[in-house]
Design an enzyme around this catalytic site. Structure first.
Site, PDB file in Angstrom:
ATOM      1  CB  ILE A  75      -0.941  -0.010   1.225  1.00 13.49           C
ATOM      2  CG1 ILE A  75      -1.843   1.226   1.271  1.00 13.49           C
ATOM      3  CG2 ILE A  75      -0.206  -0.171   2.539  1.00 13.49           C
ATOM      4  CD1 ILE A  75      -2.930   1.151   2.371  1.00 13.49           C
ATOM      5  CB  SER A  76       1.275   4.121  -2.260  1.00 17.57           C
ATOM      6  OG  SER A  76       1.178   3.307  -3.397  1.00 17.57           O
ATOM      7  CD  GLN A  77       5.976   8.474   1.639  1.00 18.52           C
ATOM      8  OE1 GLN A  77       6.634   8.141   0.660  1.00 18.52           O
ATOM      9  NE2 GLN A  77       6.278   9.508   2.382  1.00 18.52           N
TER      10      GLN A  77
END
Ligand code: SAM
Length: 226
Positions: A75-77
């Protein structure tokens, strides 16, 4: 979830939004963005990131960093999610495509900002999990499909905006074709497992494409685009 954990998440979520705002200012020289719009901040505030991460990651759900979601994916930053969302310049009537559903978090953020989100995920197991999470949260304007996003989603095209959340060697031609005139494609471009270049490609009314580099980033690779 205990009352204590709910309280901790709420506090951590507030802290995260401050961090994301601060990071937007810190990177303004490179991104050209001095601040996030209220709409994007509100969408980030309304999207419970802890619902998109595994039980063993709950303590880090509101840390400003990517987290593993299984199958070697992330899951992206949150700062990057906010930045990419802002760069897409979403409008309430827009229909957008996301390539790389992952956990479903970015799609859920976009769902607050546009009319309809279509999102493609290569790994069926992740696509199913994201569908389930979005349904549980009552997000009704996102359609998730398992499939290769490099070809886009012809039946639903053209799109007002397209966001790719995996790194491509170059912007896939099918995605450029499926973008409306006046639309934007936000995409990390560069070699796999190295630093890539977050880019915004804008297609003008005549179909001419202008590309702008925004920030160095590191994303998992977009599979099958070479
Ligand atoms: N947007 C996601 C989120 O909010 O959790 C994070 C995406 S993760 C960084 C990148 C995702 O792209 C992975 O789930 C990966 O399986 C997916 N992916 C990679 N290549 C793809 C392709 N060709 N088509 C569709 N999805 C792809």
């Amino acid at each position: 979830m205990s009352d204590r954990q709910t309280e901790n998440h709420a506090e951590a979520h507030r802290w995260l939004l401050e961090r994301v705002r601060a990071e937007t200012c810190e990177t303004a020289r490179s991104t050209g963005l001095n601040e996030l719009s209220d709409r994007v901040i509100e969408a980030m505030a309304a999207t419970p990131r802890h619902c998109f991460v595994a039980p063993e990651q709950q303590d880090w759900a509101y840390a400003d960093m990517p987290l593993p979601i299984g199958r070697g994916q992330t899951i992206s930053q949150p700062f990057i999610v906010a930045l990419m969302t802002e760069l897409l310049a979403p409008e309430p009537e827009d229909v957008v495509l996301e390539v790389g559903t992952g956990s479903g978090y970015q799609a859920a953020v976009l769902a607050h900002l546009v009319q309809q989100v279509y999102t493609l995920e290569r790994i069926p197991e992740l696509a199913n999990l994201a569908t389930q999470r979005l349904r549980e949260l009552g997000v009704a304007n996102v359609v998730v499909r398992a499939g290769n996003g490099v070809q886009g989603w012809e039946e639903q095209a053209p799109f007002d905006g397209i966001i790719v959340t995996a790194a491509a060697v170059e912007a896939p031609p099918a995605l450029m074709q499926q973008l409306k005139p006046g639309g934007r494609l936000v995409i990390p471009v560069g070699p796999p497992h190295r630093t890539q270049d977050l880019r915004v490609l804008e297609k003008d009314a005549q179909g001419v494409v202008r590309s702008r580099s925004v920030l160095p980033v590191v994303f998992v690779p977009l599979i099958g685009d070479d």
